[in-house]
Design an enzyme around this catalytic site. Structure first.
Site, PDB file in Angstrom:
ATOM      1  N   GLU A 297      52.048 -28.180  70.722  1.00 49.27           N
ATOM      2  CA  GLU A 297      51.988 -28.117  69.265  1.00 49.27           C
ATOM      3  C   GLU A 297      50.547 -27.767  68.898  1.00 49.27           C
ATOM      4  OE1 GLU A 297      54.539 -29.363  65.705  1.00 49.27           O
ATOM      5  OE2 GLU A 297      54.986 -29.421  67.853  1.00 49.27           O
TER       6      GLU A 297
ATOM      7  N   CYS B 198      54.932 -25.007  66.784  1.00 48.34           N
ATOM      8  CA  CYS B 198      55.526 -25.647  67.958  1.00 48.34           C
ATOM      9  C   CYS B 198      55.813 -24.633  69.056  1.00 48.34           C
ATOM     10  CB  CYS B 198      56.809 -26.388  67.572  1.00 48.34           C
ATOM     11  SG  CYS B 198      58.098 -25.337  66.872  1.00 48.34           S
TER      12      CYS B 198
END
Length: 376
Positions: free
Chosen positions: A368, A334
């Site tokens: 992501e 992330c």
């Protein structure tokens, strides 16, 4: 932090820009063609939080726009949120109905500070009302009536109080590669916020770890070890690809959910252990023992694939070194910067076979990524 401005007409161009940013940032590595997974262009977040802003006799949902002024100081601006196109259709439908009932009830509105929504693709809704006062029996009576009228579940929170009227979780049902997976998602614990992108992530991870891939590579599939498993999000979807799965997670709440989710999905070849990634790395290296380590039965596993889904800080040095010992690595990130830092280490021993961008948070700078690496 800027509040995302949803403009579906701009989504494709913004996603293309993100893809170019990732390609440029990781150009130092020998990466394959970037796989890009788009989000729905609106109503993609299944959970969100709002402050409740009281202004004379009125009250409304609010978020804060944070900007840095000329002197480097943070300046917060209150933004009224009557609707929130980022959030799910269910949340947007509930927002005015809930607020209308709260406004009409002195008991429900008194010193109400925050409202948290957790919803599912099937329409379940759990709402947490957070107060700056003690909640008495009259609050519970009115909150139960509100639950019934709106078809929702409510939790009341205040200092040293956590009142669960029906239950503290929802059950999300995700369809991935033609199969339905069931996940208990507990209030105030981490879950993937974008359900559609979560499905894309699970499908991608299932594909890169499919047993046929190991055969193509001339390798044995072996077992999967997973760090930062949360509520078993990847564990459950990947279990059928491996003989055995051992997953670890430090959060007690997430481990309990993972156990429930394994049972709900009929998974009998996976084990979830409560342990930090750092301690687990020591256990694998034979430098930590104890009851929890003994229960893992490490000597009877043949770990050849590792999946890591770390927090924004990425992998620490020890975990990164441990990760590099496996033949195949699935890295879900992330934070592109810490991913870059970790890849500088991992690519000394592994090559990148697949690279994916998952647009978990449209209209923001957040990215992501998924990376599949194979030992050289």
């Amino acid at each position: 932090m800027a509040i995302p401005v949803v403009d579906s007409s701009q989504y494709e161009s913004q996603l293309a820009e993100k893809a170019e940013q990732i390609k440029a940032r990781f150009s130092a590595f020998d990466t394959p063609e970037l796989e890009v997974f788009a989000s729905p262009s609106s109503h993609y977040r299944m959970r969100c939080e709002f402050r409740i802003w009281h202004e004379d006799d009125d009250l409304f949902y609010a978020m804060f726009e944070v900007e840095i002024d000329s002197e480097g100081e943070k300046q917060k601006t209150v933004v009224r949120m009557d609707q929130f196109p980022v959030a799910s259709q269910r949340i947007n439908a509930l927002m005015p109905l809930l607020l209308e009932r709260i406004k009409a009830s002195p008991v429900l509105r008194e010193r109400l500070f925050q409202c948290d929504f957790l919803t599912t693709l099937s329409g379940e809704a759990l709402i947490t009302l957070i107060y700056h006062r003690k909640l008495e029996e009259d609050w519970e009576v009115e909150a139960r009536a509100l639950e019934k009228d709106l078809g929702i579940m409510i939790i009341g929170r205040s200092r040293k109080q956590h009142i669960v009227l029906t239950q503290d979780h929802v059950f999300e049902r995700l369809e991935v590669d033609g199969k339905e997976y069931v996940y208990q998602q507990v209030e105030n614990s981490f879950t993937q916020p974008n359900a559609e992108i979560c499905c894309s992530m699970l499908s991608w991870a299932r594909d890169v770890t499919h047993p046929a891939k190991a055969i193509e590579e001339g390798r044995e599939q072996g077992d999967l070890v997973e760090l930062y498993c949360g509520n078993g999000n990847f564990t459950i979807a990947l279990a059928e690809n491996f003989r055995r799965v051992l997953a670890t997670e430090i959060s007690r709440t997430s481990v309990a959910s993972a156990q429930i989710n394994l049972a709900a999905n009929g998974i009998d070849n996976a084990q979830v252990a409560r342990m930090s990634a750092e301690d687990f790395s020591l256990a694998l290296a034979g430098e930590k023992d104890g009851r929890r380590v003994a229960e893992m039965d490490l000597e009877n596993h043949d770990f050849r694939t590792v999946l890591v889904d770390p927090p924004r800080a990425g992998l620490d040095d020890d975990s990164c070194e441990q990760t590099a010992r496996y033949e195949r690595i699935v890295y879900i990130s992330c934070n592109p910067q810490t991913l870059f830092n970790n890849l500088e280490v991992l690519c000394r021993t592994h090559r990148i076979e697949r690279f994916a961008l998952f647009d978990q948070f449209p209209y923001t700078d957040h990215l992501e990524c998924g990376v599949y690496l194979v030992k050289k």
